[in-house]
Design an enzyme around this catalytic site. Structure first.
Site, short mmCIF file in Angstrom:
data_model
loop_
_atom_site.label_atom_id
_atom_site.label_comp_id
_atom_site.label_asym_id
_atom_site.label_seq_id
_atom_site.Cartn_x
_atom_site.Cartn_y
_atom_site.Cartn_z
N TYR A 193 18.26 -1.91 14.45
CA TYR A 193 16.92 -2.23 14.98
C TYR A 193 16.87 -1.82 16.45
CZ TYR A 193 16.36 -5.14 10.76
OH TYR A 193 16.30 -5.60 9.46
N PRO A 201 8.59 -10.81 3.42
CA PRO A 201 7.95 -11.74 2.48
C PRO A 201 6.43 -11.76 2.62
CG PRO A 201 8.93 -12.95 4.31
CD PRO A 201 9.36 -11.52 4.47
N LEU A 202 5.94 -11.28 3.77
CA LEU A 202 4.48 -11.15 3.95
C LEU A 202 4.03 -9.71 3.71
CD1 LEU A 202 4.09 -13.31 7.22
CD2 LEU A 202 3.40 -13.97 4.90
N GLY A 242 2.91 -8.18 6.76
CA GLY A 242 1.66 -8.76 7.30
C GLY A 242 0.50 -8.70 6.33
N LEU A 243 0.56 -7.77 5.37
CA LEU A 243 -0.59 -7.57 4.47
C LEU A 243 -0.93 -8.84 3.68
CD1 LEU A 243 -2.62 -5.49 3.55
CD2 LEU A 243 -0.95 -4.59 1.94
N THR A 296 -0.91 -11.76 4.67
CA THR A 296 -1.56 -12.81 5.46
C THR A 296 -3.06 -12.78 5.21
OG1 THR A 296 -1.94 -11.35 7.36
CG2 THR A 296 0.13 -12.59 7.35
#
Ligand code: NAP
Length: 316
Positions: A57, A204-205, A208-209, A211
């Site tokens: 990262y 897990p999101l 972001g989508l 949300t």
């Protein structure tokens, strides 16, 4: 905060894990450090004791930033620290899980993280070019030297995990898992349950989508810019589905992101969900997701809403 034992280890981890990929400028642009530091500090108050990062990262930047902050604030002992290796980014970037490389890269991660020990050291993805005996020898050496407590893998399928299992203990799988990415339900999660291997879900999101928070004309400027489902009609189809999901979240007194995370954590193989955190608000608003599990009828219903939406979106 709820906690789970990670696999068969002595690590008791929070069900929300603080994900650090966001400190990778190549993918996410410049994420400001001040709100990120505030979020890390808030983790302690909220009982989040689990952090996931990787050497790759930002080619060391995420580990270095994390290590600096934990050292400055004296917070290292408050966290179970997970990192990964696999991408050799000295020169031409390529996968590498050879003996010498693992030992050297682990030293580098320890130095960047400013710690004496890594709690969970994970192979980031499958490297077909190195024999499992060689990986196992490196892991044995690191354990003997007290530099790593436990080992895990990420992005491996069940056959690849089975290949390693006779050679070393895999304590944890880090797969992609969410309402929009359920591929691992068929083979990998059953194997985790069978062998008592922990599972910690990344994205897990769905970056972001899930949300449902974006306007229909939202334009992503980061790694999501050209990603499938993040543009045009497909994007709108998923947002429509998230409106449907919102009704179920409202009925349960949850926000949509909380429902999406609770959905992941309801799977019996799931130990924790690794959420990509940029701010204190991200962390504080997601933590209540871990308090309980979803009623099974809601679990299946929202899964089917997203399954239909994804199929239609991919066909657009
Ligand atoms: N092993 C691997 O190969 C691998 C791959 C990917 C990720 N990971 C790990 O998993 C972590 C999480 O994955 P991810 O970053 O891909 O995806 P994610 O957690 O599904 O999504 C992160 C995004 O969700 C939004 N978000 C987060 N918390 C929120 C909240 N409470 N309310 C509203 N929005 C929220 C933010 O979007 P905005 O930026 O739009 O605000 C954030 O950038 C990473 O940090 C990393 O540690 C591992």
């Amino acid at each position: 905060m709820e906690y789970r034992q990670l696999g068969k280890t002595d690590l008791i981890v929070s069900r929300i894990c603080f994900g650090c990929w966001q400190l990778s400028p190549r993918f996410w642009g410049e994420v400001p450090l001040e709100p990120w530091h505030a979020a890390l500090k808030k983790s302690v108050d909220l009982g989040v004791n689990f952090i996931d990062t990787a050497d790759a990262y930002g080619d060391g930047y995420a580990e270095e930033s994390l290590g600096d902050f934990l050292k400055k604030e004296g917070l290292r002992d408050k966290f179970i620290l997970a990192t990964k290796f696999y991408w050799n980014f000295q020169g031409e970037r390529h996968p590498d899980t050879r003996y010498e490389y693992i030992l050297r890269e682990c030293e580098d991660s320890l130095r960047r993280l400013k710690t004496d020990v890594i709690d969970l050291y994970q192979i980031h993805a499958f490297d077909p070019l190195t024999r499992p005996e060689e990986v196992a020898a490196a892991f044995g050496q690191l354990k003997k030297e007290g530099k790593v407590r436990w080992f895990g893998v990420s992005n491996l399928n069940a056959d690849q995990m089975r290949m390693y299992l006779p050679y070393f203990d895999i304590e944890c799988l880090q797969p992609r898992y969410s309402l929009l990415s359920r591929e691992i339900e068929a083979h990998e999660l059953p194997l985790c349950l069978e062998k008592r291997i922990g599972a910690i879900a990344y994205s897990p999101l769905f970056r972001g989508l899930l949300t449902g928070k974006y306007d229909r004309d939202h334009k992503f400027e980061d790694t999501r810019k050209d990603a499938p489902l993040f543009n045009g009609k497909a994007f709108h189809r998923i947002l429509d589905a998230m409106e449907e999901v919102k009704k179920f979240a409202d009925d349960l007194g949850l926000t949509v992101p909380q429902l999406a995370i609770r959905w992941v954590l309801t799977h019996p193989a799931m130990t924790s969900a690794i959420v990509g955190i940029k701010t204190e608000e991200h962390l504080a608003t997601i933590c209540p997701a871990a308090d309980e599990e979803l009623p099974i009828e809601v679990w299946y219903k929202v899964a089917s809403i997203l399954e239909t939406a994804k199929k239609e979106a991919e066909a657009m």
